[in-house]
Design a protein around this motif. Structure first.
Motif, PDB file in Angstrom:
ATOM      1  N   LEU A   1       0.828  -1.198   0.000  1.00  0.00           N
ATOM      2  CA  LEU A   1       0.000   0.000   0.000  1.00  0.00           C
ATOM      3  C   LEU A   1       0.867   1.254   0.000  1.00  0.00           C
ATOM      4  O   LEU A   1       0.593   2.218  -0.736  1.00  0.00           O
ATOM      5  N   GLN A   2       1.915   1.257   0.800  1.00  0.00           N
ATOM      6  CA  GLN A   2       2.812   2.413   0.856  1.00  0.00           C
ATOM      7  C   GLN A   2       3.444   2.685  -0.499  1.00  0.00           C
ATOM      8  O   GLN A   2       3.512   3.835  -0.951  1.00  0.00           O
ATOM      9  N   ALA A   3       3.859   1.624  -1.167  1.00  0.00           N
ATOM     10  CA  ALA A   3       4.492   1.801  -2.473  1.00  0.00           C
ATOM     11  C   ALA A   3       3.510   2.381  -3.483  1.00  0.00           C
ATOM     12  O   ALA A   3       3.848   3.278  -4.270  1.00  0.00           O
ATOM     13  N   ALA A   4       2.267   1.876  -3.469  1.00  0.00           N
ATOM     14  CA  ALA A   4       1.268   2.353  -4.427  1.00  0.00           C
ATOM     15  C   ALA A   4       0.895   3.804  -4.166  1.00  0.00           C
ATOM     16  O   ALA A   4       0.725   4.597  -5.106  1.00  0.00           O
ATOM     17  N   VAL A   5       0.765   4.190  -2.895  1.00  0.00           N
ATOM     18  CA  VAL A   5       0.362   5.557  -2.559  1.00  0.00           C
ATOM     19  C   VAL A   5       1.494   6.533  -2.832  1.00  0.00           C
ATOM     20  O   VAL A   5       1.298   7.618  -3.413  1.00  0.00           O
TER      21      VAL A   5
ATOM     22  N   ASP B   1      -4.958  -7.250  -6.333  1.00  0.00           N
ATOM     23  CA  ASP B   1      -5.395  -6.937  -4.972  1.00  0.00           C
ATOM     24  C   ASP B   1      -5.185  -5.466  -4.651  1.00  0.00           C
ATOM     25  O   ASP B   1      -5.819  -4.932  -3.749  1.00  0.00           O
ATOM     26  N   ILE B   2      -4.263  -4.809  -5.354  1.00  0.00           N
ATOM     27  CA  ILE B   2      -4.045  -3.368  -5.207  1.00  0.00           C
ATOM     28  C   ILE B   2      -3.989  -2.772  -6.607  1.00  0.00           C
ATOM     29  O   ILE B   2      -3.206  -3.211  -7.455  1.00  0.00           O
TER      30      ILE B   2
ATOM     31  N   GLN C   1     -11.969  10.683 -13.112  1.00  0.00           N
ATOM     32  CA  GLN C   1     -12.600  11.819 -13.772  1.00  0.00           C
ATOM     33  C   GLN C   1     -11.701  13.046 -13.831  1.00  0.00           C
ATOM     34  O   GLN C   1     -12.169  14.182 -13.793  1.00  0.00           O
ATOM     35  N   GLY C   2     -10.371  12.808 -13.887  1.00  0.00           N
ATOM     36  CA  GLY C   2      -9.436  13.911 -13.971  1.00  0.00           C
ATOM     37  C   GLY C   2      -9.268  14.688 -12.689  1.00  0.00           C
ATOM     38  O   GLY C   2      -8.529  15.680 -12.638  1.00  0.00           O
ATOM     39  N   LEU C   3      -9.938  14.221 -11.623  1.00  0.00           N
ATOM     40  CA  LEU C   3      -9.860  14.934 -10.342  1.00  0.00           C
ATOM     41  C   LEU C   3      -8.690  14.469  -9.486  1.00  0.00           C
ATOM     42  O   LEU C   3      -8.259  15.189  -8.581  1.00  0.00           O
ATOM     43  N   GLY C   4      -8.208  13.273  -9.707  1.00  0.00           N
ATOM     44  CA  GLY C   4      -7.127  12.728  -8.905  1.00  0.00           C
ATOM     45  C   GLY C   4      -7.018  11.229  -9.097  1.00  0.00           C
ATOM     46  O   GLY C   4      -7.677  10.633  -9.962  1.00  0.00           O
ATOM     47  N   LYS C   5      -6.162  10.626  -8.294  1.00  0.00           N
ATOM     48  CA  LYS C   5      -5.921   9.196  -8.379  1.00  0.00           C
ATOM     49  C   LYS C   5      -6.626   8.466  -7.230  1.00  0.00           C
ATOM     50  O   LYS C   5      -6.786   9.010  -6.128  1.00  0.00           O
ATOM     51  N   VAL C   6      -7.011   7.237  -7.529  1.00  0.00           N
ATOM     52  CA  VAL C   6      -7.648   6.385  -6.528  1.00  0.00           C
ATOM     53  C   VAL C   6      -6.829   5.107  -6.398  1.00  0.00           C
ATOM     54  O   VAL C   6      -6.589   4.412  -7.397  1.00  0.00           O
ATOM     55  N   VAL C   7      -6.373   4.825  -5.183  1.00  0.00           N
ATOM     56  CA  VAL C   7      -5.664   3.574  -4.885  1.00  0.00           C
ATOM     57  C   VAL C   7      -6.662   2.639  -4.202  1.00  0.00           C
ATOM     58  O   VAL C   7      -7.232   2.992  -3.162  1.00  0.00           O
ATOM     59  N   LEU C   8      -6.873   1.481  -4.805  1.00  0.00           N
ATOM     60  CA  LEU C   8      -7.841   0.528  -4.269  1.00  0.00           C
ATOM     61  C   LEU C   8      -7.121  -0.668  -3.673  1.00  0.00           C
ATOM     62  O   LEU C   8      -6.169  -1.196  -4.275  1.00  0.00           O
TER      63      LEU C   8
ATOM     64  N   TRP D   1      -2.601   0.340   8.965  1.00  0.00           N
ATOM     65  CA  TRP D   1      -2.744   0.901   7.618  1.00  0.00           C
ATOM     66  C   TRP D   1      -3.366   2.292   7.697  1.00  0.00           C
ATOM     67  O   TRP D   1      -2.930   3.217   7.004  1.00  0.00           O
ATOM     68  N   LEU D   2      -4.385   2.441   8.538  1.00  0.00           N
ATOM     69  CA  LEU D   2      -5.062   3.728   8.656  1.00  0.00           C
ATOM     70  C   LEU D   2      -4.159   4.766   9.329  1.00  0.00           C
ATOM     71  O   LEU D   2      -4.202   5.955   8.985  1.00  0.00           O
TER      72      LEU D   2
END
Length: 681
Positions: free
Chosen positions: A366-370, A407-408, A414-421, A434-435
């Protein structure tokens, strides 16, 4: 955490349809009052309603072929008795319907194998018990439906058991049968309650009752049906007439017309095949394996959090004997573990892994993706989503595409930003570490995407993450968002993401779900009416399943031949050195093998039936009993019956003209003493 249990495609399609239905109900009523989320507990409540109403009815009911029907009519003749009887009937129909719906929900969501096999198989036994008890209830009324059941028994059992129901003193001969059926009708529900206990045996905190308002809606729905459409009996049982236009309850008695149409072999064969296949489904469904959670002993501190939160009682704390300095160690029972991951989210020491992946491994990924999205410079949102939602295509399209086979995943929104799932086995598997890291990483929003509290795939997914957050109030920042949504509805997440990524400063704190004191909440008026309407539709199936049915032989004439004879002794053996007193009958004293009785029936000199009736008993020295049933076109026939009981010659026991009318049954009884057939009026 790795996807270890791929969903079956066919079941996934069915689950999507089912979840869409639940979501449609959620749009008009609160999820707490959605009956589809309480099918199991509502079944227990309906069983309780049946027991209470059944006690009242059994006090007034009188068993016996001569009084049973009249006592039921006497019950229906009083407004209270009619109301309770109708309530009892609609509750029994509703119970069977809810159990079947509960099974469908478990089947479609693939929750029947692995650790859940005990709940699955015990549930099928409860379904069988429910059906048996309901069928007995219809028989106790002693109307046309009871007659159909009795005729089925007579044709399959034959012998002395069948002859009981054509005796001239029917009431006295069958009284014990009524008492036995009544006893079983009352006693089997007690066994069903024991089966319910087995059904929830592997649950740490079993839910026994539905929300009180849902139960109130259930009683109100049953009462409305009982008032609008009181239950009525069919015509009284009359074994001398063929059955025609009998109101048949297809839920419990639908097998009767099928047996009459297709025969026992096909119907019973298909029934046992279907029931057996579904009962054994946990073992017949192959290639379904998951890796249960594993404790890493050196890291375990014995804090008992994992054991407290496990929904399936799969974790035990044992005394430690090593030099770790801790007193207890968590031990996981693989046979009861469902790999829900709640224990991974609960463990503060990262001492539990699933598929060899620990919470810290997920944190590193998660850290790497964010960090790759430079969250302090660009708007970034992180969404934790259950794998069930991903499997049901419950994410908005760009996010669903980004999570395909991963899994990640990362997606542009919508051009507003990135979403990490981040896909987790359940929302309860989210670890507070994680939080904590995300709280410091500068992300615009952290979203916990859960399902409605009563629809958690592992029963307590949302409950435990909500409770952890309540105990760690420092994590309840404006950047943390809680979202409950039906797993196939991506619109709430889409709206929340657009709002979060557009706002530079979030303006609302997370609204955690209410997990305690929920029973005190009052439903909204419209939601309460919607839930009541849905229950009315479900229970109203009890109106639609009653359809008129007739036996195939209803337009024909019928002949019953009843034989109950001692027979003629073929051989007997007197013990050696045993002297019989003068005039003693050796055959009567010592018994002996009897000749069978051979029967031939002629109508207008045409043989229409021939059968050999064997003596009962292992030594073939018992009574010779049979009840034969013949059907043919109505008319006047010269009936001749030949009977042979000594294996030598046939003797005519009847030769007379008899008129056979459509829908009527002529009964001929064999009089052994006079060796002739007598027509019983």
């Amino acid at each position: 955490m790795k996807q270890t249990v791929p969903q079956r495609r066919f079941l996934l399609t069915l689950e999507k349809l089912w979840t869409h239905l639940e979501g449609a109900v959620n749009r008009v009523t609160d999820s707490e009052y959605n009956p589809f989320y309480h099918l199991g507990t509502l079944s227990i409540f309906l069983l309780t309603v049946l027991v209470v109403s059944g006690v009242y009815l059994s006090v007034i009911y009188r068993p016996g072929a001569d009084v049973a029907y009249q006592s039921v009519e006497r019950i229906s003749g009083h407004w209270l008795g009619s109301f309770v009887r109708s309530l009892h009937k609609y509750a029994s129909d509703g119970l069977l319907i809810l159990i079947v719906l509960h099974f469908l929900k478990m089947l479609f969501s693939d929750r029947y194998w692995g650790a859940r096999w005990l709940a699955w198989t015990s549930g099928w036994l409860m379904l069988a018990f429910t059906w048996i008890v309901g069928t007995m209830g219809f028989w106790l009324i002693w109307d046309g439906r009871a007659q159909w059941l009795t005729e089925l028994m007579m044709s399959n059992l034959g012998g002395a058991s069948a002859l009981t129901y054509v005796a001239s003193d029917l009431a006295s001969k069958t009284f014990s049968n009524f008492v036995i059926i009544l006893f079983l009708h009352i006693f089997i529900p007690i066994i069903t309650f024991l089966a319910i206990y087995v059904h929830v045996l592997r649950l740490a905190r079993a839910r026994w009752w539905a929300p009180r308002w849902v139960m109130a809606q259930t009683v109100l729905a049953l009462a409305i049906l009982a008032i609008l459409k009181p239950v009525a009996s069919a015509a009284p049982a009359n074994l001398s007439h063929a059955l025609q236009d009998v109101p048949m309850n297809t839920l419990y008695l639908g097998f009767l017309p099928l047996l009459d149409q297709f025969g026992n072999g096909i119907v019973l064969g298909l029934t046992f095949f279907a029931f057996g296949s579904l009962f054994l489904l946990p073992w017949l469904a192959k290639n379904r394996q998951y890796q249960p959670a594993v404790v890493v002993p050196p890291a375990c501190t014995g804090c008992v959090l994992c054991a407290n939160e496990c929904p399936y009682d799969a974790i035990r704390m044992v005394n430690r004997t090593d030099d770790s300095g801790y007193h207890r160690l968590a031990v996981i029972n693989p046979a009861q573990c469902t790999a829900c991951g709640i224990c991974v989210g609960a463990c503060p020491a990262n001492a539990i892994t699933i598929a060899n992946i620990a919470a810290k491994d997920v944190l590193h990924a998660l850290q790497a993706a964010v960090q790759a999205q430079a969250p302090r410079e660009n708007p970034v949102a992180v969404v934790f989503v259950p794998r069930r939602t991903v499997g049901l295509n419950g994410l908005p399209e760009p996010l669903q595409t980004a999570m395909r086979g991963k899994d990640i995943g990362v997606a542009d929104w919508q051009g507003l930003g990135k979403v990490v799932l981040v896909a987790v086995s359940s929302i309860g598997a989210v670890n507070l570490d994680w939080l904590k890291w995300l709280n410091q990483a500068g992300v615009r929003a952290t979203i916990l995407l859960g399902t409605p509290l009563d629809d958690d795939h592992y029963r307590e997914d949302s409950y435990w993450i909500a409770e952890r957050l309540r105990l760690h109030k420092a994590l309840l920042t404006l950047h943390l968002h809680w979202l409950s949504a039906t797993p196939t509805d991506g619109q709430p997440l889409a709206s929340l993401l657009s709002t979060c990524l557009q706002e530079s400063t979030p303006n609302r704190a997370p609204q955690l779900p209410v997990t305690k004191g929920r029973a005190k909440l009052l439903p909204k008026a419209f939601g309460a009416l919607a839930g009541l309407g849905l229950l009315l539709v479900v229970f109203a199936l009890g109106l639609w399943v009653d359809v008129p049915a007739s036996r195939q032989s209803a337009s024909l004439a019928a002949l019953r031949i009843a034989i109950d004879a001692k027979g003629v002794v073929e051989a007997f053996a007197v013990p050696k050195n045993y002297d019989l007193p003068p005039g003693a009958d050796a055959a009567q004293i010592f018994g002996g093998k009897h000749f069978p009785i051979q029967l031939q029936v002629f109508l207008d000199d045409q043989r229409v039936f021939e059968h050999t009736i064997q003596p009962s008993g292992v030594s073939k020295n018992g009574r010779i009993a049979a009840l034969e049933y013949l059907t043919f076109a109505p008319g006047v026939y010269q009936v001749q019956i030949l009977l042979q009981n000594d294996n030598q010659t046939f003797q005519s026991v009847l030769n007379e003209s008899i008129e056979f009318r459509a829908g009527e049954v002529v009964l001929l009884r064999y009089d052994e003493e006079n060796n002739r057939m007598i027509q019983q009026k």
